[in-house]
Design a protein around this motif. Structure first.
Motif, PDB file in Angstrom:
ATOM      1  N   HIS A  88       0.873  -1.171   0.000  1.00 27.03           N
ATOM      2  CA  HIS A  88       0.000   0.000   0.000  1.00 27.03           C
ATOM      3  C   HIS A  88       0.908   1.218   0.000  1.00 27.03           C
ATOM      4  O   HIS A  88       1.725   1.383   0.904  1.00 27.03           O
ATOM      5  CB  HIS A  88      -0.917  -0.022   1.231  1.00 27.03           C
ATOM      6  N   ASN A  89       0.765   2.041  -1.036  1.00 30.44           N
ATOM      7  CA  ASN A  89       1.732   3.119  -1.297  1.00 30.44           C
ATOM      8  C   ASN A  89       3.072   2.476  -1.639  1.00 30.44           C
ATOM      9  O   ASN A  89       4.090   2.714  -0.996  1.00 30.44           O
ATOM     10  CB  ASN A  89       1.841   4.086  -0.116  1.00 30.44           C
ATOM     11  N   PRO A 128     -14.136   8.075  -1.023  1.00 34.32           N
ATOM     12  CA  PRO A 128     -13.583   9.368  -0.609  1.00 34.32           C
ATOM     13  C   PRO A 128     -12.081   9.304  -0.312  1.00 34.32           C
ATOM     14  O   PRO A 128     -11.360  10.270  -0.539  1.00 34.32           O
ATOM     15  CB  PRO A 128     -14.376   9.729   0.643  1.00 34.32           C
ATOM     16  N   ARG A 129     -11.607   8.162   0.184  1.00 33.38           N
ATOM     17  CA  ARG A 129     -10.184   8.001   0.507  1.00 33.38           C
ATOM     18  C   ARG A 129      -9.756   6.561   0.239  1.00 33.38           C
ATOM     19  O   ARG A 129     -10.536   5.641   0.393  1.00 33.38           O
ATOM     20  CB  ARG A 129      -9.924   8.320   1.975  1.00 33.38           C
ATOM     21  N   TYR A 130      -8.474   6.428  -0.104  1.00 30.43           N
ATOM     22  CA  TYR A 130      -7.928   5.106  -0.413  1.00 30.43           C
ATOM     23  C   TYR A 130      -6.771   4.725   0.498  1.00 30.43           C
ATOM     24  O   TYR A 130      -5.985   3.860   0.169  1.00 30.43           O
ATOM     25  CB  TYR A 130      -7.498   5.043  -1.886  1.00 30.43           C
ATOM     26  N   GLY A 131      -6.659   5.371   1.647  1.00 33.75           N
ATOM     27  CA  GLY A 131      -5.646   4.985   2.618  1.00 33.75           C
ATOM     28  C   GLY A 131      -5.942   3.604   3.163  1.00 33.75           C
ATOM     29  O   GLY A 131      -7.090   3.125   3.123  1.00 33.75           O
ATOM     30  N   LEU A 132      -4.934   2.940   3.694  1.00 29.93           N
ATOM     31  CA  LEU A 132      -5.105   1.577   4.205  1.00 29.93           C
ATOM     32  C   LEU A 132      -6.160   1.525   5.308  1.00 29.93           C
ATOM     33  O   LEU A 132      -7.032   0.656   5.310  1.00 29.93           O
ATOM     34  CB  LEU A 132      -3.758   1.040   4.708  1.00 29.93           C
ATOM     35  N   LYS A 133      -6.099   2.468   6.221  1.00 31.37           N
ATOM     36  CA  LYS A 133      -7.066   2.504   7.328  1.00 31.37           C
ATOM     37  C   LYS A 133      -8.479   2.701   6.796  1.00 31.37           C
ATOM     38  O   LYS A 133      -9.414   2.028   7.234  1.00 31.37           O
ATOM     39  CB  LYS A 133      -6.690   3.618   8.305  1.00 31.37           C
ATOM     40  N   GLN A 142     -10.378  -5.166  11.021  1.00 33.44           N
ATOM     41  CA  GLN A 142      -9.737  -4.571  12.197  1.00 33.44           C
ATOM     42  C   GLN A 142      -8.242  -4.877  12.162  1.00 33.44           C
ATOM     43  O   GLN A 142      -7.853  -5.991  11.813  1.00 33.44           O
ATOM     44  CB  GLN A 142     -10.326  -5.180  13.482  1.00 33.44           C
ATOM     45  N   PHE A 143      -7.414  -3.894  12.564  1.00 35.92           N
ATOM     46  CA  PHE A 143      -5.973  -4.138  12.628  1.00 35.92           C
ATOM     47  C   PHE A 143      -5.279  -3.026  13.395  1.00 35.92           C
ATOM     48  O   PHE A 143      -5.867  -1.978  13.648  1.00 35.92           O
ATOM     49  CB  PHE A 143      -5.374  -4.276  11.222  1.00 35.92           C
ATOM     50  N   ALA A 150       0.897  -6.297  10.496  1.00 33.41           N
ATOM     51  CA  ALA A 150      -0.546  -6.034  10.414  1.00 33.41           C
ATOM     52  C   ALA A 150      -0.885  -5.283   9.128  1.00 33.41           C
ATOM     53  O   ALA A 150      -1.858  -5.615   8.437  1.00 33.41           O
ATOM     54  CB  ALA A 150      -1.009  -5.239  11.637  1.00 33.41           C
ATOM     55  N   ASP A 151      -0.071  -4.269   8.784  1.00 33.83           N
ATOM     56  CA  ASP A 151      -0.325  -3.517   7.561  1.00 33.83           C
ATOM     57  C   ASP A 151      -0.169  -4.395   6.327  1.00 33.83           C
ATOM     58  O   ASP A 151      -0.961  -4.300   5.380  1.00 33.83           O
ATOM     59  CB  ASP A 151       0.617  -2.314   7.461  1.00 33.83           C
ATOM     60  N   ALA A 152       0.838  -5.268   6.309  1.00 27.81           N
ATOM     61  CA  ALA A 152       1.035  -6.170   5.168  1.00 27.81           C
ATOM     62  C   ALA A 152      -0.161  -7.113   5.018  1.00 27.81           C
ATOM     63  O   ALA A 152      -0.648  -7.352   3.905  1.00 27.81           O
ATOM     64  CB  ALA A 152       2.329  -6.970   5.327  1.00 27.81           C
ATOM     65  N   GLU A 153      -0.655  -7.620   6.143  1.00 21.12           N
ATOM     66  CA  GLU A 153      -1.791  -8.545   6.087  1.00 21.12           C
ATOM     67  C   GLU A 153      -3.064  -7.843   5.615  1.00 21.12           C
ATOM     68  O   GLU A 153      -3.820  -8.392   4.807  1.00 21.12           O
ATOM     69  CB  GLU A 153      -2.007  -9.189   7.455  1.00 21.12           C
ATOM     70  N   VAL A 154      -3.295  -6.622   6.065  1.00 20.69           N
ATOM     71  CA  VAL A 154      -4.472  -5.883   5.603  1.00 20.69           C
ATOM     72  C   VAL A 154      -4.327  -5.531   4.121  1.00 20.69           C
ATOM     73  O   VAL A 154      -5.294  -5.618   3.367  1.00 20.69           O
ATOM     74  CB  VAL A 154      -4.720  -4.619   6.462  1.00 20.69           C
TER      75      VAL A 154
END
Length: 185
Positions: A88-89, A128-133, A142-143, A150-154
């Motif tokens: 992501h990014n 509206p937004r494409y951020g990971l969160k 949830q993460f 955690a970020d890699a898994e999401v």
């Protein structure tokens, strides 16, 4: 079926070679099979920029006994070998990986990589937004944000949902549909 690895880095400073955590989530046949996370002692150790600590919460004390990137790279590379890499990014994470490899004198593997933001934009128009969160919230995932594993898994979960939404079931289909967005490490 689709095979890829999702990766994420957290850094200690603004320097791209300052990885202090790396996460890799392995997807085989469209299923998450494992996620591996390493704390890493960066070249800047013991210095961490306070802003970076504010983002991820990793402190110099947490990495004082951690391996350096060159000590974990062979294990990480074996997990990534031959895979499509998604982040992501992705420009940031690919840049961190390139900088760490350069710093320690490793050859760069021939890896195609794809940004999950461009994948999400192709799959879900007009969010509206494409951020990971934001994408995680959109899909009720949830993460613990800004921790590499955690970020890699999401990122992997979001990518799988996007592939499903785009009806992509094989790597060659992903390559064809996303060819303008694919980059080489």
């Amino acid at each position: 079926m689709i095979d890829f690895c999702a990766i994420d880095f957290e850094t200690a400073t603004h320097e791209r070679n300052s990885a202090c955590e790396m996460g890799i989530c392995i997807v085989e046949n469209g299923e998450i099979v494992s996620t591996k996370t390493w704390l890493i002692k960066p070249p800047s150790y013991p210095y961490f920029h306070p802003r970076n600590i504010d983002v991820h919460g990793i402190t110099p004390k947490e990495v004082q006994d951690a391996p350096t990137f060159d000590q974990i790279w062979h294990e990480a590379e074996s997990l990534m070998y031959g895979n499509l890499m998604i982040a992501h990014n992705a420009g940031f994470d690919a840049g961190v990986l390139r900088s760490c490899l350069d710093y320690y004198g490793f050859f760069k593997p021939k890896l195609n990589y794809l940004c999950s933001i461009s994948l999400a934009k192709k799959s879900w128009k007009n969010l509206p937004r494409y951020g990971l969160k934001n994408l995680a919230e959109q899909h009720n995932i949830q993460f613990k944000h800004h921790r590499a594993g955690a970020d890699a898994e999401v990122c992997a979960k979001i990518s799988l949902l996007a592939f499903d939404n785009l009806m992509l079931t094989r790597n060659d289909e992903v390559t064809e549909v996303m060819k303008k967005n694919l980059k080489i490490l």
